[in-house]
Design a protein around this motif. Structure first.
Motif, PDB file in Angstrom:
ATOM      1  N   THR A 180      62.089   0.498 -38.825  1.00 41.14           N
ATOM      2  CA  THR A 180      63.443  -0.012 -38.561  1.00 41.14           C
ATOM      3  C   THR A 180      64.367   0.220 -39.747  1.00 41.14           C
ATOM      4  O   THR A 180      65.583   0.077 -39.624  1.00 41.14           O
ATOM      5  N   THR A 181      63.807   0.560 -40.898  1.00 39.25           N
ATOM      6  CA  THR A 181      64.575   0.774 -42.117  1.00 39.25           C
ATOM      7  C   THR A 181      65.295   2.121 -42.065  1.00 39.25           C
ATOM      8  O   THR A 181      64.707   3.126 -41.658  1.00 39.25           O
ATOM      9  N   THR A 182      66.565   2.137 -42.486  1.00 43.51           N
ATOM     10  CA  THR A 182      67.314   3.384 -42.608  1.00 43.51           C
ATOM     11  C   THR A 182      67.344   3.812 -44.066  1.00 43.51           C
ATOM     12  O   THR A 182      67.770   3.057 -44.934  1.00 43.51           O
ATOM     13  N   PHE A 183      66.859   5.025 -44.334  1.00 38.95           N
ATOM     14  CA  PHE A 183      66.873   5.582 -45.690  1.00 38.95           C
ATOM     15  C   PHE A 183      68.242   6.210 -45.951  1.00 38.95           C
ATOM     16  O   PHE A 183      68.741   6.976 -45.129  1.00 38.95           O
ATOM     17  N   LEU A 184      68.824   5.908 -47.102  1.00 43.69           N
ATOM     18  CA  LEU A 184      70.151   6.406 -47.441  1.00 43.69           C
ATOM     19  C   LEU A 184      70.102   7.334 -48.648  1.00 43.69           C
ATOM     20  O   LEU A 184      69.591   6.968 -49.708  1.00 43.69           O
ATOM     21  N   LEU A 185      70.649   8.528 -48.495  1.00 38.02           N
ATOM     22  CA  LEU A 185      70.902   9.418 -49.619  1.00 38.02           C
ATOM     23  C   LEU A 185      72.181   8.958 -50.304  1.00 38.02           C
ATOM     24  O   LEU A 185      73.211   8.803 -49.649  1.00 38.02           O
ATOM     25  N   LEU A 231      62.884  13.395 -38.863  1.00 39.18           N
ATOM     26  CA  LEU A 231      63.347  12.152 -38.236  1.00 39.18           C
ATOM     27  C   LEU A 231      64.745  11.821 -38.751  1.00 39.18           C
ATOM     28  O   LEU A 231      64.958  10.825 -39.443  1.00 39.18           O
ATOM     29  N   PRO A 232      65.741  12.623 -38.397  1.00 41.72           N
ATOM     30  CA  PRO A 232      67.094  12.403 -38.936  1.00 41.72           C
ATOM     31  C   PRO A 232      67.706  11.081 -38.504  1.00 41.72           C
ATOM     32  O   PRO A 232      68.596  10.558 -39.183  1.00 41.72           O
ATOM     33  N   GLU A 233      67.214  10.520 -37.399  1.00 39.67           N
ATOM     34  CA  GLU A 233      67.746   9.243 -36.932  1.00 39.67           C
ATOM     35  C   GLU A 233      67.375   8.089 -37.862  1.00 39.67           C
ATOM     36  O   GLU A 233      67.943   6.995 -37.755  1.00 39.67           O
ATOM     37  N   LYS A 234      66.453   8.309 -38.773  1.00 40.81           N
ATOM     38  CA  LYS A 234      66.064   7.285 -39.754  1.00 40.81           C
ATOM     39  C   LYS A 234      66.826   7.432 -41.065  1.00 40.81           C
ATOM     40  O   LYS A 234      66.525   6.739 -42.041  1.00 40.81           O
ATOM     41  N   MET A 235      67.828   8.308 -41.094  1.00 45.57           N
ATOM     42  CA  MET A 235      68.526   8.649 -42.329  1.00 45.57           C
ATOM     43  C   MET A 235      70.019   8.353 -42.233  1.00 45.57           C
ATOM     44  O   MET A 235      70.602   8.330 -41.149  1.00 45.57           O
ATOM     45  N   GLY A 236      70.627   8.136 -43.400  1.00 49.67           N
ATOM     46  CA  GLY A 236      72.067   7.961 -43.501  1.00 49.67           C
ATOM     47  C   GLY A 236      72.512   8.264 -44.922  1.00 49.67           C
ATOM     48  O   GLY A 236      71.754   8.817 -45.729  1.00 49.67           O
ATOM     49  N   ALA A 238      79.329   8.826 -38.636  1.00 49.63           N
ATOM     50  CA  ALA A 238      78.315   7.942 -38.060  1.00 49.63           C
ATOM     51  C   ALA A 238      77.123   7.781 -39.003  1.00 49.63           C
ATOM     52  O   ALA A 238      76.379   6.801 -38.895  1.00 49.63           O
ATOM     53  N   ARG A 239      76.942   8.732 -39.906  1.00 49.67           N
ATOM     54  CA  ARG A 239      75.825   8.643 -40.854  1.00 49.67           C
ATOM     55  C   ARG A 239      76.175   7.821 -42.101  1.00 49.67           C
ATOM     56  O   ARG A 239      75.290   7.552 -42.921  1.00 49.67           O
ATOM     57  N   LEU A 240      77.428   7.458 -42.265  1.00 51.39           N
ATOM     58  CA  LEU A 240      77.824   6.654 -43.428  1.00 51.39           C
ATOM     59  C   LEU A 240      77.488   5.193 -43.140  1.00 51.39           C
ATOM     60  O   LEU A 240      78.089   4.566 -42.265  1.00 51.39           O
TER      61      LEU A 240
END
Length: 279
Positions: free
Chosen positions: A136-141, A167-172, A205-207
């Motif tokens: 459920t965690t979103t990894f952020l660059l 898994l790009p949906e887990k990234m932001g 949407a990724r921000l």
């Protein structure tokens, strides 16, 4: 409503951080998953985490931001350094899954000579080994200032990572105001233009979060020197425009200014008041 907080120490526990945030009139906060200059993480007590989760629900907190330690370099040429980063991030993901639906921010790293493309290859490989379909965690660059051989100072470099992970949906992305300004994105003079460029390259949407800082150094300096709000080259007016921008105002904002808690409290109060003033 402005969702704003600051960086807090987790030394006293998770519930203590939540209570401290409330005292500061914050409704989000950031914390290091372990010593920012070290490697060992303190085990979290399940009861402490459950108490924090109850507090977050009761007070309607925005997502929290956990920050990986500065010692990680996911794109090092040294395999042992990359392996250390992989171990830490896997452990951190286990912790974050005890705090469902929060954000985990990390610096993409420095390629230290082997080139940006090789650095991106290593970052993607690490993420593919770490991310899990059921997390459920979103990894952020985090956007970087571009000092030295940092990867991630351009939107194109961040997108090159995001478009390749399995898994790009887990990234932001977490946008750091000091970093992007220092990297040459003029959020003070042309915020709309910068956001348009971000949207075209990465997609707004990724921000997922914003590190809110002024900059001690001038525009496009490629330096990472945070300043208190209104005491740097970005300026208070530009930062107020940013927190009030319709495409940003619902995101969690985390102050990373050089402050102790009283200074954070003053900045949070000032920005909350500014966010409510008539446009």
């Amino acid at each position: 409503m402005l969702h704003i907080g600051c960086h807090l120490s987790c030394a006293k526990g998770f519930l203590a951080m939540g209570r401290e945030a409330l005292h500061l009139q914050a409704d989000t906060f950031q914390f290091f998953t372990r010593n920012p200059r070290g490697s060992k993480a303190k085990a979290a007590a399940p009861a402490d985490i459950e108490a924090l989760l109850a507090l977050l629900r009761e007070h309607g907190f925005a997502p929290l931001v956990a920050h990986a330690p500065y010692t990680l370099n996911p794109c090092s040429a040294d395999p042992s350094v990359r392996e250390f980063a992989a171990q830490v991030m896997a452990q951190d993901l286990q912790l974050m899954e005890q705090l469902p639906h929060q954000l985990y921010n990390f610096h993409p790293g420095s390629h230290v000579g082997q080139g940006v493309q090789a650095g991106i290859d290593w970052i993607v490989a690490l993420l593919d080994d770490t991310l899990r379909p059921d997390q459920t965690t979103t990894f952020l660059l985090e956007t970087m200032s571009g000092k030295g051989s940092e990867v991630g100072s351009t939107f194109e470099e961040l997108q090159a990572i995001l478009e390749r992970v399995k898994l790009p949906e887990k990234m932001g992305v977490c946008l750091d105001t000091c970093h992007v300004y220092s990297a040459g994105y003029d959020i003070a003079g042309d915020l709309d233009g910068v956001l348009e460029q971000f949207d075209k390259t990465i997609g707004l949407a990724r921000l997922k979060a914003i590190h809110l800082n002024d900059s001690l150094t001038p525009f496009a300096s490629r330096k990472d020197r945070h300043a208190r709000i209104g005491e740097g080259s970005i300026g208070l007016d530009a930062i107020v425009r940013l927190i009030r921008h319709p495409q940003l105002r619902d995101l969690p904002f985390v102050l990373e200014t050089p402050n102790e808690l009283p200074g954070y409290e003053q900045e949070i109060r000032m920005l909350r008041e500014a966010s409510l003033e008539p446009v």
